[in-house]
Design an enzyme around this catalytic site. Sequence first.
Site, short mmCIF file in Angstrom:
data_model
loop_
_atom_site.label_atom_id
_atom_site.label_comp_id
_atom_site.label_asym_id
_atom_site.label_seq_id
_atom_site.Cartn_x
_atom_site.Cartn_y
_atom_site.Cartn_z
N GLY A 114 -0.73 -10.26 12.31
CA GLY A 114 -1.47 -9.03 12.58
C GLY A 114 -2.31 -8.53 11.44
O GLY A 114 -2.50 -7.33 11.28
N HIS A 155 0.81 -1.22 0.00
CA HIS A 155 0.00 0.00 0.00
C HIS A 155 0.85 1.27 0.00
O HIS A 155 0.34 2.34 0.30
CB HIS A 155 -0.95 0.00 1.20
#
Length: 247
Positions: free
Chosen positions: A189, A120
């Site tokens: 995570g 990203h």
Amino acid sequence: MDTKAIKRAAEILRDSRHVAVLTGSGISAESGIPTFRGKDGLWKQFRAEDLATPEAFARDPKLVWEWYDWRRGIIAKVEPNPGHRTLAKWEEFFHEFSVITQNIDGLHAKAGSKNILELHGNIWKVRCTKDKNVTENYTVPLTEIPPACPVCGAMLRPHVVWFGESLDTGILSRAFGLSSSCDVMLVIGTSAFVQPAASLPLRAAESGAKIIEINPDPTPLTSYAEISLPGKAGEILPAIDGLLQKE
Ligand SMILES: [Zn+2]
């Protein structure tokens, strides 16, 4: 902590040459980085979904940059945790070791990791809206908003992937390549909900890799995982590392 599962994870890693890691916001949250989503992400009554879009930037680049400047100020004060540091250390330990991350905060690099694929983008990188040149920028707070390209003077934008934008196809295909060829994938995570990142562990599993998941809560991926370690990466990864060093 489930010591038996941690021991098994260490055994799997000890037999692996090629390790791929996929990380998401959970590992950053352990360092104290807010998700910038929901209530946490509110800034001057704007939601992330209202600001992290090409439309918002076209309408009001100054506003979007002020928001990023605020976020950069928060992130600049944050340090990598023992989870990030263990992953950085493991680059030396394995024949091939890569971190694929959904995070834009740069904490893996700050911890010392070098083989990083940022799906990203990175909040410490800026991209010229005209010549598309990407450069690093660590100035906090920014001296000029919106910042201008030092080469051509056009406006810079954050080098991050906004809502409604596609991921960089080159980075994505490298991420799928690593997922196809790894012996083991650590998924840390991330809720594994967001596509296309969520497909990476599935590709790894289909290609015969073992999946080790570290996440406080079960995810859609848990059923694919060889080992699922509920808890904090900052505690579990150093525990695995302790066993790896004991040969
Ligand atoms: Zn330029």
